[in-house]
Design an enzyme around this catalytic site. Structure first.
Site, PDB file in Angstrom:
ATOM      1  N   TYR A  63       0.844  -1.194   0.000  1.00  0.00           N
ATOM      2  CA  TYR A  63       0.000   0.000   0.000  1.00  0.00           C
ATOM      3  C   TYR A  63       0.882   1.249   0.000  1.00  0.00           C
ATOM      4  CZ  TYR A  63      -3.666  -3.301   1.477  1.00  0.00           C
ATOM      5  OH  TYR A  63      -4.541  -4.355   1.577  1.00  0.00           O
ATOM      6  N   ALA A 212     -17.929  -4.408  -1.566  1.00  0.00           N
ATOM      7  CA  ALA A 212     -17.749  -4.498  -3.022  1.00  0.00           C
ATOM      8  C   ALA A 212     -17.360  -3.138  -3.601  1.00  0.00           C
ATOM      9  CB  ALA A 212     -18.994  -5.058  -3.697  1.00  0.00           C
TER      10      ALA A 212
END
Length: 321
Positions: A63, A212
């Site tokens: 990240y 999602a």
């Protein structure tokens, strides 16, 4: 917020953690999914999470090449948190690396997260220039050296998860977690054997992208044009296209109906279902790019879905298994 054991370890974590992917400062392939967030915003998000009862944070080397780890540690420090006050999880990226790289890079991970320790270190992907057993043994070496507390994996199939579990067991160390994509629009771990293996072996499943990537909020169903202005490749994913939105619309409509009955949001219902449908096996790590998102995350555990509601959501989302 009630705490749960992390696998077969002595670590207790909240059912909701904070995913810190979005703290990548827009750097690299992973960071390209999100706009760079100001340090003040990162601190507000973490503050709201802590105030709501979240006690653990999940980040990764990938990240932003350590940027997320450093942003997390800096924000926790500014908020007055000390080592041991929170649980910190990070991940090692194995792609094009040997298992020996785990030992070579652990000090860099610790430096990025300083002064906080690594409570959970995870193998980020199954793709490596090493066997699962070799990687598990390298992780076990780090546990025995006191560099990390526990070992997890991410994106591992049931077969690979079992192999990692077996290799660690030979060293007397449990595999405590497998971090997987899991949401009401992606229930594949239930049909692939991952869920069953986790329950059998006492492994916690950490659900990433549990909303999602925002689809379960319903905002893209209301206004599909919103996706065009989003940073990164999300706009090209099948679920965000017209056909995908229509496929998930009945589920989103039901989430909203249930949410109205409880005085909450569709996103909160979706997170609540994930964290409770399989007992204590699944914990969730939604992200947040604004303080209100973090506040919504922590509010997802403040109500109880009835068996009928759990079943109805199950029925409408089974097509995504």
């Amino acid at each position: 917020m009630k705490l749960r054991r992390l696998g077969r370890s002595d670590i207790e974590i909240s059912a909701v953690g904070l995913g810190c992917w979005q703290f990548s400062e827009g750097f690299g392939l992973a960071g390209g999914f999100w706009e760079a967030l100001p340090a003040e915003t990162v601190q507000e998000i973490i503050d709201a999470s802590l105030l709501g009862g979240i006690n653990w944070f999940d980040t990764a080397e990938a990240y932003g090449n350590g940027r997320s780890e450093r942003a997390l540690a800096a924000a926790l420090t500014r908020l007055g948190k000390k080592p041991g006050d929170v649980v910190v999880a990070t991940k090692w990226l194995p792609i094009l690396r040997l298992a020996s790289n785990l030992g070579k890079t652990i000090d860099e991970r610790l430096a990025c997260l300083s002064p906080f320790a690594i409570d959970l270190h995870q193998i980020h992907q199954p793709f490596a220039l090493a066997t699962v057993a070799a990687q598990a043994n390298a992780m076990a070496d780090l546990v025995e050296a006191g560099k990390i507390r526990t070992v997890g994996v991410s994106n591992f199939s049931a077969k690979r998860m079992r192999a990692a579990h077996a290799a660690l067991a030979r060293r007397g160390i449990p595999l405590v977690s497998n971090q997987m994509p899991y949401s009401l629009l992606d229930r594949r771990i239930e049909s692939s054997g991952v869920m069953a293996a986790a329950k059998e072996l006492g492994i916690t499943l950490i659900a990433y992208s549990p909303l999602a990537q925002g689809l379960l909020s319903g905002k893209f169903h209301d206004d599909p044009s919103l996706i065009r202005g989003r940073t990164g490749p999300r706009k090209y994913l099948p679920g965000f296209r017209a056909k995908g939105l229509e496929r998930s619309r009945p589920l989103v409509d039901e989430l909203r109906k249930i949410a109205t009955a409880h005085g909450v949001t569709a996103s909160q219902v979706a997170l609540n279902w994930l964290a409770h449908f399989h007992g204590d096996t699944v914990v969730v790590i939604p992200g947040a790019t604004k303080r209100r998102h973090a506040e919504e995350n922590v509010g997802s555990m403040g109500f109880t879905l009835s068996q009928a509601e759990l079943g109805r959501i199950d029925e409408l989302s089974r097509q995504f298994r």
